[in-house]
Design a protein around this motif. Structure first.
Motif, PDB file in Angstrom:
ATOM      1  N   GLU A 111       0.819  -1.205   0.000  1.00 38.51           N
ATOM      2  CA  GLU A 111       0.000   0.000   0.000  1.00 38.51           C
ATOM      3  C   GLU A 111       0.863   1.270   0.000  1.00 38.51           C
ATOM      4  OE1 GLU A 111      -3.936  -1.654   2.449  1.00 38.51           O
ATOM      5  OE2 GLU A 111      -2.370  -0.484   3.467  1.00 38.51           O
ATOM      6  N   LEU A 112       1.940   1.223   0.771  1.00 37.98           N
ATOM      7  CA  LEU A 112       2.812   2.385   0.882  1.00 37.98           C
ATOM      8  C   LEU A 112       3.481   2.707  -0.455  1.00 37.98           C
ATOM      9  CD1 LEU A 112       4.343   4.527   2.558  1.00 37.98           C
ATOM     10  CD2 LEU A 112       6.080   2.782   2.978  1.00 37.98           C
ATOM     11  N   ILE A 113       4.027   1.699  -1.103  1.00 38.90           N
ATOM     12  CA  ILE A 113       4.767   1.917  -2.343  1.00 38.90           C
ATOM     13  C   ILE A 113       3.866   2.521  -3.421  1.00 38.90           C
ATOM     14  CG2 ILE A 113       5.999   0.770  -4.229  1.00 38.90           C
ATOM     15  CD1 ILE A 113       7.618   1.052  -1.686  1.00 38.90           C
ATOM     16  N   ASN A 114       2.618   2.153  -3.413  1.00 36.80           N
ATOM     17  CA  ASN A 114       1.687   2.630  -4.437  1.00 36.80           C
ATOM     18  C   ASN A 114       0.900   3.867  -4.020  1.00 36.80           C
ATOM     19  OD1 ASN A 114       2.196   0.522  -6.380  1.00 36.80           O
ATOM     20  ND2 ASN A 114       1.118  -0.883  -4.994  1.00 36.80           N
ATOM     21  N   SER A 115       1.151   4.363  -2.831  1.00 37.45           N
ATOM     22  CA  SER A 115       0.398   5.523  -2.352  1.00 37.45           C
ATOM     23  C   SER A 115       0.895   6.805  -3.013  1.00 37.45           C
ATOM     24  CB  SER A 115       0.515   5.650  -0.827  1.00 37.45           C
ATOM     25  OG  SER A 115       1.839   5.998  -0.468  1.00 37.45           O
ATOM     26  N   LYS A 116      -0.037   7.764  -3.143  1.00 40.92           N
ATOM     27  CA  LYS A 116       0.293   9.038  -3.764  1.00 40.92           C
ATOM     28  C   LYS A 116       1.324   9.796  -2.923  1.00 40.92           C
ATOM     29  CE  LYS A 116      -3.123  11.340  -5.453  1.00 40.92           C
ATOM     30  NZ  LYS A 116      -4.351  12.191  -5.565  1.00 40.92           N
ATOM     31  N   GLU A 117       1.202   9.727  -1.599  1.00 41.71           N
ATOM     32  CA  GLU A 117       2.099  10.458  -0.707  1.00 41.71           C
ATOM     33  C   GLU A 117       3.544   9.951  -0.838  1.00 41.71           C
ATOM     34  OE1 GLU A 117      -1.988  10.780   0.576  1.00 41.71           O
ATOM     35  OE2 GLU A 117      -0.683   9.053   0.194  1.00 41.71           O
ATOM     36  N   TYR A 118       3.675   8.633  -0.882  1.00 42.20           N
ATOM     37  CA  TYR A 118       5.039   8.078  -0.992  1.00 42.20           C
ATOM     38  C   TYR A 118       5.646   8.416  -2.355  1.00 42.20           C
ATOM     39  CZ  TYR A 118       8.961   4.865  -1.024  1.00 42.20           C
ATOM     40  OH  TYR A 118      10.229   4.338  -1.098  1.00 42.20           O
ATOM     41  N   LYS A 119       4.861   8.324  -3.385  1.00 39.84           N
ATOM     42  CA  LYS A 119       5.365   8.654  -4.720  1.00 39.84           C
ATOM     43  C   LYS A 119       5.803  10.113  -4.794  1.00 39.84           C
ATOM     44  CE  LYS A 119       2.769   5.186  -7.346  1.00 39.84           C
ATOM     45  NZ  LYS A 119       1.733   4.952  -8.380  1.00 39.84           N
TER      46      LYS A 119
END
Length: 200
Positions: A111-119
């Motif tokens: 979920e983290l890797i694909n989240s807008k915030e992480y990107k």
């Protein structure tokens, strides 16, 4: 009388007294009259010196002013570069910290890797990595940032040999090396750096 007149005339023209000193003869010649043109020559010489100085002084003043201008511009340029370096280092440290905080969050890895915030956090880091940081970073900073990026990419690819603690240590190293680079740039010891740079 004629002989006496000639003798006085000869004496007026040149008088020599001879005295024996140990077999040597010493001759004395009375001073001649002062050249009436010598005073004029001295005045002319002084006027020539004044004219030369009046020509040279403006040139010297101009050269000194030019030197001050160039020196001030150089100092202003260096200050601008140093300030930009501090700004870029701060931005890189924040980008690294943002990535680490998000990786250490409650979300699952997928979920983290694909989240807008992480990107977005990763985008900020890569923008600095490939962009303006290259203009002013020291070799030590460059190596630490490259190492963080390599470990991050391996962690994102589920490399079993890379743990989150490795990413955290690499991130702390980036901030530490940036701090040391700024201390060297500004010529400050750690205490002065904390007082004059960090607390501003």
């Amino acid at each position: 009388m004629v002989g006496s007149h000639k003798a006085r005339s000869s004496t007026a023209e040149r008088v020599r007294s001879r005295t024996k000193f140990g077999g040597y003869r010493a001759e004395y010649s009375p001073p001649t009259e002062k050249d009436p043109d010598s005073g004029k020559k001295t005045v002319q010489y002084g006027e020539a010196i004044l004219k030369l100085l009046s020509t040279l002084l403006p040139t010297i003043a101009f050269c000194f002013a030019l030197y001050q201008y160039v020196d001030q511009n150089e100092r202003d340029f260096r200050k601008s570069v140093y300030e930009k370096q501090a700004s870029y280092y701060e931005a890189m440290s924040e980008a690294v910290a943002d990535i680490i905080v998000r990786l250490d969050g409650p979300e699952s890895f997928a979920e983290l890797i694909n989240s807008k915030e992480y990107k977005l956090s990763r985008y900020k880091f890569m923008t600095l990595y490939y962009g303006k940081l290259n203009l002013i970073e020291s070799p030590e900073v460059e190596r630490s940032v490259i190492r963080f990026r390599d470990l991050l990419e391996r962690y994102e690819a589920n490399d079993a040999d890379i743990r989150l603690s490795d990413i955290k240590l690499a991130g702390l190293s980036v901030s530490e090396v940036c701090s040391k680079s700024l201390q060297k740039t500004w010529g400050l010891d750690p205490e002065q750096f904390e007082t004059k740079i960090i607390k501003q």
